[in-house]
Design a protein around this motif. Structure first.
Motif, mmCIF file in Angstrom:
data_model
loop_
_atom_site.group_PDB
_atom_site.id
_atom_site.type_symbol
_atom_site.label_atom_id
_atom_site.label_comp_id
_atom_site.label_asym_id
_atom_site.label_seq_id
_atom_site.Cartn_x
_atom_site.Cartn_y
_atom_site.Cartn_z
ATOM 1 N N HIS A 22 72.723 65.177 70.222
ATOM 2 C CA HIS A 22 71.778 64.061 70.308
ATOM 3 C C HIS A 22 71.116 63.755 68.970
ATOM 4 N N SER A 23 71.201 64.679 68.032
ATOM 5 C CA SER A 23 70.633 64.414 66.714
ATOM 6 C C SER A 23 71.542 63.512 65.886
ATOM 7 N N LYS A 24 72.776 63.302 66.371
ATOM 8 C CA LYS A 24 73.758 62.500 65.636
ATOM 9 C C LYS A 24 73.925 61.089 66.198
ATOM 10 N N VAL A 25 73.729 60.931 67.514
ATOM 11 C CA VAL A 25 73.982 59.644 68.152
ATOM 12 C C VAL A 25 72.795 59.233 69.018
ATOM 13 N N LEU A 26 72.355 58.004 68.882
ATOM 14 C CA LEU A 26 71.267 57.461 69.682
ATOM 15 C C LEU A 26 71.774 56.259 70.456
ATOM 16 N N ALA A 27 71.571 56.260 71.765
ATOM 17 C CA ALA A 27 71.978 55.147 72.631
ATOM 18 C C ALA A 27 70.783 54.239 72.886
ATOM 19 N N LEU A 28 70.979 52.945 72.733
ATOM 20 C CA LEU A 28 69.891 51.989 72.900
ATOM 21 C C LEU A 28 70.330 50.811 73.760
ATOM 22 N N GLU A 29 69.391 50.263 74.500
ATOM 23 C CA GLU A 29 69.617 49.018 75.233
ATOM 24 C C GLU A 29 68.991 47.881 74.440
ATOM 25 N N SER A 30 69.772 46.875 74.126
ATOM 26 C CA SER A 30 69.236 45.724 73.402
ATOM 27 C C SER A 30 70.113 44.500 73.648
ATOM 28 N N ASP A 31 69.463 43.380 73.802
ATOM 29 C CA ASP A 31 70.136 42.085 73.891
ATOM 30 C C ASP A 31 69.885 41.366 72.569
ATOM 31 N N VAL A 32 70.915 41.228 71.753
ATOM 32 C CA VAL A 32 70.724 40.667 70.412
ATOM 33 C C VAL A 32 70.232 39.229 70.438
ATOM 34 N N SER A 33 70.407 38.543 71.555
ATOM 35 C CA SER A 33 69.935 37.161 71.631
ATOM 36 C C SER A 33 68.411 37.076 71.692
ATOM 37 N N SER A 34 67.751 38.222 71.845
ATOM 38 C CA SER A 34 66.294 38.293 71.871
ATOM 39 C C SER A 34 65.794 38.989 70.616
ATOM 40 N N LEU A 35 64.974 38.309 69.823
ATOM 41 C CA LEU A 35 64.415 38.913 68.626
ATOM 42 C C LEU A 35 63.551 40.120 68.979
ATOM 43 N N ALA A 36 62.753 40.002 70.024
ATOM 44 C CA ALA A 36 61.878 41.108 70.429
ATOM 45 C C ALA A 36 62.694 42.334 70.814
ATOM 46 N N SER A 37 63.818 42.112 71.478
ATOM 47 C CA SER A 37 64.677 43.216 71.892
ATOM 48 C C SER A 37 65.259 43.939 70.682
ATOM 49 N N GLU A 38 65.702 43.176 69.685
ATOM 50 C CA GLU A 38 66.258 43.793 68.479
ATOM 51 C C GLU A 38 65.178 44.470 67.640
ATOM 52 N N GLN A 39 64.000 43.896 67.597
ATOM 53 C CA GLN A 39 62.902 44.552 66.891
ATOM 54 C C GLN A 39 62.584 45.904 67.512
ATOM 55 N N LYS A 40 62.592 45.953 68.827
ATOM 56 C CA LYS A 40 62.348 47.207 69.536
ATOM 57 C C LYS A 40 63.448 48.218 69.229
ATOM 58 N N ALA A 41 64.694 47.757 69.219
ATOM 59 C CA ALA A 41 65.826 48.650 68.944
ATOM 60 C C ALA A 41 65.763 49.201 67.532
ATOM 61 N N LEU A 42 65.510 48.348 66.549
ATOM 62 C CA LEU A 42 65.454 48.820 65.162
ATOM 63 C C LEU A 42 64.279 49.759 64.940
ATOM 64 N N LYS A 43 63.170 49.527 65.622
ATOM 65 C CA LYS A 43 62.043 50.464 65.521
ATOM 66 C C LYS A 43 62.431 51.820 66.093
ATOM 67 N N ALA A 44 63.186 51.795 67.197
ATOM 68 C CA ALA A 44 63.649 53.051 67.798
ATOM 69 C C ALA A 44 64.569 53.807 66.844
ATOM 70 N N VAL A 45 65.399 53.078 66.116
ATOM 71 C CA VAL A 45 66.309 53.718 65.158
ATOM 72 C C VAL A 45 65.519 54.419 64.056
ATOM 73 N N THR A 46 64.585 53.699 63.454
ATOM 74 C CA THR A 46 63.832 54.289 62.343
ATOM 75 C C THR A 46 62.862 55.367 62.827
ATOM 76 N N ASP A 47 62.326 55.210 64.034
ATOM 77 C CA ASP A 47 61.463 56.263 64.585
ATOM 78 C C ASP A 47 62.259 57.544 64.823
ATOM 79 N N HIS A 48 63.490 57.391 65.306
ATOM 80 C CA HIS A 48 64.318 58.542 65.666
ATOM 81 C C HIS A 48 64.925 59.217 64.440
ATOM 82 N N PHE A 49 65.484 58.416 63.538
ATOM 83 C CA PHE A 49 66.206 58.965 62.390
ATOM 84 C C PHE A 49 65.402 58.949 61.084
#
Length: 239
Positions: A55-82
């Motif tokens: 789990h330290s190598k791969v992070l699974a996320l739910e995001s709909d790229v057509s939504s800016l808010a959804s992608e902002q949440k996903a990218l925050k999760a990436v930087t928070d995690h890694f």
């Protein structure tokens, strides 16, 4: 970007199958850490589990790229995690094909909102982290971004637009040390548009081929930028 990929972090949209999954696998094999997103969290988690049990190598996320808010949440999760973001692979895409008389407004909007506006959302959401890392943006366009075809009004428009968008931001961002490449594949053996890959697709580009291409780009000397790459099957298939 430092060409030593060990422990670098990539975020791949549409990473649960097809090209995105192939890219994720190739990057993991190079020692990178990877976040993959899809519209369904359980599918993303299943794909992540098949990529690595670590789990330290791969992070699974739910995001709909057509939504800016959804992608902002996903990218925050990436930087928070890694703690960082080095590579953004904007791969999520859909296809609706019909003559203009039959092309619905819903299908038009879904195609443009995912294939073009969705990439804008991903880039906007990741740009601050990529400036910090002087990272790399790779957009997955298509030969449909330069070759128009019958029944392709929505798809052609989205991919022509994506090629133009990618080349424009390449000029915007290189002054910040960020590299941008758009890859334009021809026929690839994926599940795109509800296709089921089989032995009959052996003539096509395989997802791992695109994965290898992405690795080659990331390992290229930073002084050189292949900004637009067309890639197609060596020999066209029949039927």
């Amino acid at each position: 970007m430092n060409t030593n990929l060990s422990n670098k972090v990539a975020y791949i949209t549409g990473g649960t199958k097809g090209i995105g999954f192939g890219v994720a696998k190739a990057l993991l094999e190079k020692g990178m850490r990877v976040a993959i997103s899809g519209r369904n969290l359980s599918s993303a988690q299943e794909a992540a589990k098949s990529l690595s049990s670590d789990h330290s190598k791969v992070l699974a996320l739910e995001s709909d790229v057509s939504s800016l808010a959804s992608e902002q949440k996903a990218l925050k999760a990436v930087t928070d995690h890694f703690g960082q973001l080095d590579v953004l692979v904007a791969n999520a895409g859909v296809g609706h094909f019909a003559p203009i008389e039959q092309l619905s407004e819903e299908d038009w909007k879904n195609t443009i909102d995912t294939n073009l506006t969705g990439v804008f959302h991903s880039v906007k959401s990741g740009i601050d982290a990529l400036k910090k890392s002087q990272g790399y943006i790779i957009t997955i366009a298509s030969l449909a971004g330069t070759n128009f075809f019958e029944n392709g009004a929505a798809y052609n428009a989205s991919k022509f637009g994506l090629v133009g968008f990618s080349q424009a931001i390449m000029l915007d961002l290189r002054k910040h040390g960020i590299k941008v490449t758009t890859i334009m594949p021809g026929s690839v053996a994926t599940e795109f548009n509800d296709h089921v890959p089989s032995d009959a697709d052996a003539w096509k580009i395989q997802p791992e081929d695109i994965g290898k291409l992405v690795v080659d780009l990331l390992e290229m000397h930073p002084r050189t930028l292949p900004s637009k790459i067309e890639v197609r099957p060596t020999v066209p298939g029949k039927g």
